[in-house]
Design a protein around this motif. Sequence first.
Motif, short mmCIF file in Angstrom:
data_model
loop_
_atom_site.label_atom_id
_atom_site.label_comp_id
_atom_site.label_asym_id
_atom_site.label_seq_id
_atom_site.Cartn_x
_atom_site.Cartn_y
_atom_site.Cartn_z
N ASP A 169 -13.69 8.13 3.32
CA ASP A 169 -12.74 9.11 2.79
C ASP A 169 -11.51 8.41 2.24
N ALA A 170 -11.02 7.42 2.97
CA ALA A 170 -9.85 6.66 2.52
C ALA A 170 -10.17 5.89 1.24
N LEU A 171 -11.35 5.28 1.17
CA LEU A 171 -11.74 4.53 -0.03
C LEU A 171 -11.88 5.46 -1.23
N ASP A 172 -12.42 6.66 -1.00
CA ASP A 172 -12.57 7.63 -2.09
C ASP A 172 -11.22 8.06 -2.65
N ILE A 173 -10.23 8.23 -1.77
CA ILE A 173 -8.89 8.64 -2.20
C ILE A 173 -8.26 7.54 -3.07
N VAL B 183 0.83 -1.20 0.00
CA VAL B 183 0.00 0.00 0.00
C VAL B 183 0.86 1.24 0.00
N ASN B 184 1.89 1.25 0.84
CA ASN B 184 2.77 2.42 0.93
C ASN B 184 3.42 2.73 -0.41
N ARG B 185 3.91 1.71 -1.08
CA ARG B 185 4.55 1.92 -2.38
C ARG B 185 3.56 2.46 -3.40
N ALA B 186 2.36 1.92 -3.38
CA ALA B 186 1.34 2.39 -4.31
C ALA B 186 0.96 3.84 -4.02
N LEU B 187 0.84 4.18 -2.76
CA LEU B 187 0.49 5.56 -2.38
C LEU B 187 1.58 6.53 -2.80
N LEU B 188 2.83 6.17 -2.55
CA LEU B 188 3.94 7.07 -2.86
C LEU B 188 4.11 7.29 -4.36
N ALA B 189 3.71 6.30 -5.16
CA ALA B 189 3.85 6.42 -6.61
C ALA B 189 2.64 7.09 -7.26
N SER B 190 1.58 7.32 -6.48
CA SER B 190 0.32 7.78 -7.06
C SER B 190 0.29 9.26 -7.38
N GLY B 191 1.15 10.05 -6.72
CA GLY B 191 1.10 11.49 -6.89
C GLY B 191 0.06 12.15 -6.01
N ALA B 192 -0.60 11.40 -5.14
CA ALA B 192 -1.61 11.97 -4.24
C ALA B 192 -0.94 12.90 -3.23
N PRO B 193 -1.61 13.99 -2.84
CA PRO B 193 -1.06 14.87 -1.81
C PRO B 193 -0.81 14.10 -0.52
N ILE B 194 0.20 14.53 0.23
CA ILE B 194 0.57 13.80 1.44
C ILE B 194 -0.58 13.75 2.44
N SER B 195 -1.43 14.76 2.46
CA SER B 195 -2.57 14.74 3.38
C SER B 195 -3.51 13.58 3.06
N GLU B 196 -3.70 13.30 1.77
CA GLU B 196 -4.56 12.19 1.37
C GLU B 196 -3.88 10.85 1.59
N VAL B 197 -2.58 10.80 1.32
CA VAL B 197 -1.82 9.58 1.58
C VAL B 197 -1.96 9.19 3.05
N ASN B 198 -1.87 10.18 3.93
CA ASN B 198 -1.92 9.89 5.36
C ASN B 198 -3.30 9.46 5.83
N ILE B 199 -4.36 9.95 5.18
CA ILE B 199 -5.70 9.48 5.55
C ILE B 199 -5.81 7.98 5.31
N VAL B 200 -5.33 7.52 4.17
CA VAL B 200 -5.37 6.08 3.89
C VAL B 200 -4.53 5.32 4.92
N ARG B 201 -3.35 5.84 5.21
CA ARG B 201 -2.47 5.17 6.18
C ARG B 201 -3.16 5.03 7.54
N LYS B 202 -3.86 6.07 7.97
CA LYS B 202 -4.50 6.05 9.29
C LYS B 202 -5.52 4.93 9.40
N HIS B 203 -6.29 4.71 8.34
CA HIS B 203 -7.36 3.72 8.40
C HIS B 203 -6.86 2.30 8.16
N LEU B 204 -5.57 2.15 8.04
CA LEU B 204 -4.96 0.82 7.92
C LEU B 204 -4.04 0.52 9.10
N SER B 205 -4.15 1.30 10.17
CA SER B 205 -3.17 1.25 11.25
C SER B 205 -3.83 1.07 12.62
N ARG B 206 -3.02 0.56 13.55
CA ARG B 206 -3.43 0.48 14.96
C ARG B 206 -2.76 1.54 15.82
N VAL B 207 -2.01 2.47 15.19
CA VAL B 207 -1.28 3.45 15.97
C VAL B 207 -1.54 4.89 15.52
#
Length: 424
Positions: free
Chosen positions: A210-214, A142-166
């Motif tokens: 929101d994460a799914l929409d991104i 997921v991280n590699r796909a997000l970093l290669a997508s060109g999405a703004p970091i704010s959107e990248v982090n929303i996806v990361r949050k909803h895949l995390s326990r921390v």
Amino acid sequence: MTDIQTYPKEFLTTLFSEAVAVADPIRVVKTHLPKRPNGRFIVICAGKASARMAEAVEAHYGPCEGLVITRYGYDRPTQGIEIVQAAHPVPDAAGETATVRMLKMVSNLDADDVVIALISGGGSALLCAPGEGLTLEDKIAVNRALLASGAPISEVNIVRKHLSRVKGGQLAAACYPAKLLTLLISDVPGDDPSEIASGPTVGENSAAQDALDIIEQHNITMPPHVGAVIAAGSGVVAPDDTRLAYAETRIIAAPSHSLSAAASLAEMAGLDVRQLGDALEGEARDLGVEQAQYAVKLQSEMTKTAKPILLLSGGECTVTRRGNGIGGPNAEFALAAAIALNGQEGIHILACDTDGVDGAAEVAGAFSGPQTLRAAQDVGISPSAALADNDAHNFFDVVAGQIVTGPTLTNVNDFRAILIFAVN
């Protein structure tokens, strides 16, 4: 101070060094530390600046109990706080193991205990605890796909949050009912605490949808079960959650502070300084062209006796992967600007990341000027081909335009400076 017109690269590098220096945790952490608590006191840290922040804490208090997760090569000597090094920008097993240990360290505290969290940019990858139903391999994909997508970091982090326990306030929730003071070094446009390292100690307003929409908006390909995990709901903590009742957050260093310091230094040298903003986002190559064109416009309006103009900007640009080269957003900004300028005399550019790492390369960024395209022609390298292949770092290596600092031990985002002289 050097002769600016004779040594533009050295001058711009001096400004960059000043921007980094004012964000040094040794300088900024101590003024925000309370009197040492009487009860149990734990220091937890994550990010590229975190080991340096821990070093600053122990310089103030002496040996402390705690755990730091920082990037490989970013460790510092500490007295009691343990330093763990892990991978960035793609997480690894070392980061996952250390994050699980950190959550356990703060999970049985009481109301008399105090936790100080020291968070800086890079913490999002370093704090790695996959959500229920996910593996480390899933997180890496997921991280590699997000970093290669060109999405703004704010959107990248929303996806990361909803895949995390921390992330998304979950680390703060683990500390409850202890008192929690979070000191942040900002590396995000706008300095939103919930976006710095994906806000592990800050409440989160986004929802799973929101994460799914991104993911859909940026056509990000990831394992099918990842979407199902997000849709099932995550453990992100809302800002009004009771478990955040004893949490306090302070930003102690930010891009605006660093740009202001560089601006002051330039003004003392007699330059006309114009700040374009500390929160610029967007595709790096597009911003490079835009600022190059603006520089040419300003130069065309200058009289022969006009002060040199300095354009300063910060923020966090992105790169959409189109090729197979090595190049981060700052180098790509500088290369696109150099192509747009086409050897224009009197305009010099420096673009660097204040953490010393532009993208995934151990290079802070790049310098370009009127000589850049001539140097490329001399060695037979095509600037446009390098840009098309996202190969800006190799391009600037060949033309001697790389800026290499090594780990700076802080992180307040991108630093871009364009120096403009009047020409006949």
